[in-house]
Design an enzyme around this catalytic site. Structure first.
Site, PDB file in Angstrom:
ATOM      1  N   TYR A  61       0.855  -1.186   0.000  1.00  0.00           N
ATOM      2  CA  TYR A  61       0.000   0.000   0.000  1.00  0.00           C
ATOM      3  C   TYR A  61       0.897   1.245   0.000  1.00  0.00           C
ATOM      4  O   TYR A  61       1.631   1.503   0.952  1.00  0.00           O
ATOM      5  CB  TYR A  61      -0.891   0.049   1.235  1.00  0.00           C
ATOM      6  CG  TYR A  61      -1.983  -0.983   1.303  1.00  0.00           C
ATOM      7  CD1 TYR A  61      -2.302  -1.788   0.213  1.00  0.00           C
ATOM      8  CD2 TYR A  61      -2.717  -1.162   2.474  1.00  0.00           C
ATOM      9  CE1 TYR A  61      -3.315  -2.739   0.288  1.00  0.00           C
ATOM     10  CE2 TYR A  61      -3.735  -2.095   2.558  1.00  0.00           C
ATOM     11  CZ  TYR A  61      -4.027  -2.883   1.464  1.00  0.00           C
ATOM     12  OH  TYR A  61      -5.030  -3.818   1.552  1.00  0.00           O
ATOM     13  N   ARG A 213     -16.418   0.373  -1.399  1.00  0.00           N
ATOM     14  CA  ARG A 213     -15.546   1.469  -1.855  1.00  0.00           C
ATOM     15  C   ARG A 213     -16.229   2.829  -1.784  1.00  0.00           C
ATOM     16  O   ARG A 213     -15.944   3.725  -2.572  1.00  0.00           O
ATOM     17  CB  ARG A 213     -15.062   1.228  -3.287  1.00  0.00           C
ATOM     18  CG  ARG A 213     -14.681  -0.199  -3.608  1.00  0.00           C
ATOM     19  CD  ARG A 213     -13.349  -0.582  -3.038  1.00  0.00           C
ATOM     20  NE  ARG A 213     -12.980  -1.950  -3.414  1.00  0.00           N
ATOM     21  CZ  ARG A 213     -11.819  -2.510  -3.129  1.00  0.00           C
ATOM     22  NH1 ARG A 213     -10.910  -1.840  -2.474  1.00  0.00           N
ATOM     23  NH2 ARG A 213     -11.558  -3.752  -3.495  1.00  0.00           N
TER      24      ARG A 213
END
Length: 336
Positions: A61, A213
């Site tokens: 990430y 999301r």
């Protein structure tokens, strides 16, 4: 620091005790557009102060940025107060491109070494391959993590986005704490085979994408644009007619939420919390106000009639578009 009032549960029969809701940190490293390190740090601190102890990240990430951020945020906190869940195996190019997966034992030992350094800790609570490596038997990967457990560098084995057969093979090598996988009102594929196998074997589920999301919230509207570095700019569910159709489902959910006096996001999280104590939603709150909204879902009670109304208003089979682009879907053992 405030006293924890959040219920804790165990991740499966062999995993650590974690807060009923976890904090997903991916969005703090630019996956959904620009992020702010100072606000992200404040959000992590607020989560820990509220009693949230599960913090989920991946070594890829932000090409390590996420782990460095978390490491700084938890540096002054007692190590035992934080349950770190770390995914490994994802390969990145210098421009942020995806380079595939490497779950070889020699590779994961290397990945772990760097994660420990970036996070500033001497062990990881739950260590998991981000995706199944088609070139490495899951037995080899889990066996290597088991060796790291024996050496004291890892506490528990986790899995991510794998199917029922792979779960069984992994569990035959070493006890598995949890499976991390997408699960929400509109992504319910695990209910057919994967969730029953997890429950049979005593494996918990850390559910990500509970808000799909941000789709199951008030943050996305018709015509919303996304930056090129935002995951949703390439996600089928957020494109053109697909988004329009999906927002119709969100509006139906919004009517129910308004009648109950809660937000759409809170209702979606509350629904996930009713699925069982073995399912722990991991919510990607990037700002303190979103964290506060998230934790408010813990106070929402839903009866059987309300659950039926919610599921009738937002049928999972009516969602338009896959949860990932086709190239990424092909990487998901859980979808085979």
């Amino acid at each position: 620091m405030t006293t924890s009032k959040i219920e804790t549960v165990h991740l499966g029969k062999n995993g650590p005790a974690v807060s009923r809701i976890g904090l997903g940190a991916m969005g703090m490293s630019g996956m959904y557009g620009t992020s702010d390190d100072a606000e992200s740090t404040a959000t992590i601190h607020a989560a820990l102060d509220s009693g949230v102890n599960l913090v989920d990240t991946g070594d890829f990430y932000g090409a390590g940025h996420n782990e460095l951020l978390i490491g700084r945020a938890i540096a002054e906190r007692p190590r035992a107060d934080v349950v770190l869940s770390v995914k490994f195996g994802g390969l990145r190019g210098p421009g942020g491109s995806w380079g595939g997966v490497d779950n070889r034992p020699v590779a994961l030992r290397n990945f772990l070494t760097y994660s420990l350094q970036r996070l500033g800790v001497d062990y990881i609570d739950v260590y998991r391959p981000a995706r199944l490596d088609p070139n490495v038997p899951i037995e080899d990967t889990v066996g290597a993590i088991a060796e790291l457990i024996e050496a004291g560098y890892v506490r528990h084995v986790g899995l991510s986005e794998v199917g029922a057969e792979t779960i069984r093979r992994a569990a035959a090598v070493h006890p598995i704490a949890d499976l991390q996988i997408e699960y929400s009102l509109i992504s319910r594929g695990i209910e057919a085979q994967i969730l029953p196998v997890c429950r049979e074997l005593g494996i918990g589920v850390t559910a990500y994408g509970v808000l799909s999301r941000g789709l199951l919230s008030d943050s996305i509207q018709a015509g919303t644009g996304f930056a090129a570095n935002d995951f949703r700019a390439h996600s089928p569910r957020f494109q053109g007619e697909n988004l329009d159709r999906n927002l119709e489902l969100v509006r139906a959910l919004g009517t129910i939420a308004a009648d109950k006096g809660v937000s759409v996001a809170q209702l979606a999280i509350a629904w996930a919390l009713t699925r069982g104590d073995d399912i722990v939603p991991v919510i990607g709150a990037r700002r303190r106000e979103r964290l506060t909204e998230t934790l408010g879902a813990l106070d929402i009670a839903l009866n059987a009639d309300e659950l039926s109304t919610i599921e009738a208003a937002v049928p999972a089979d009516q969602v338009a578009g896959e949860r990932y682009a086709s190239t990424q879907m092909a990487l998901l053992d859980s979808e085979r």
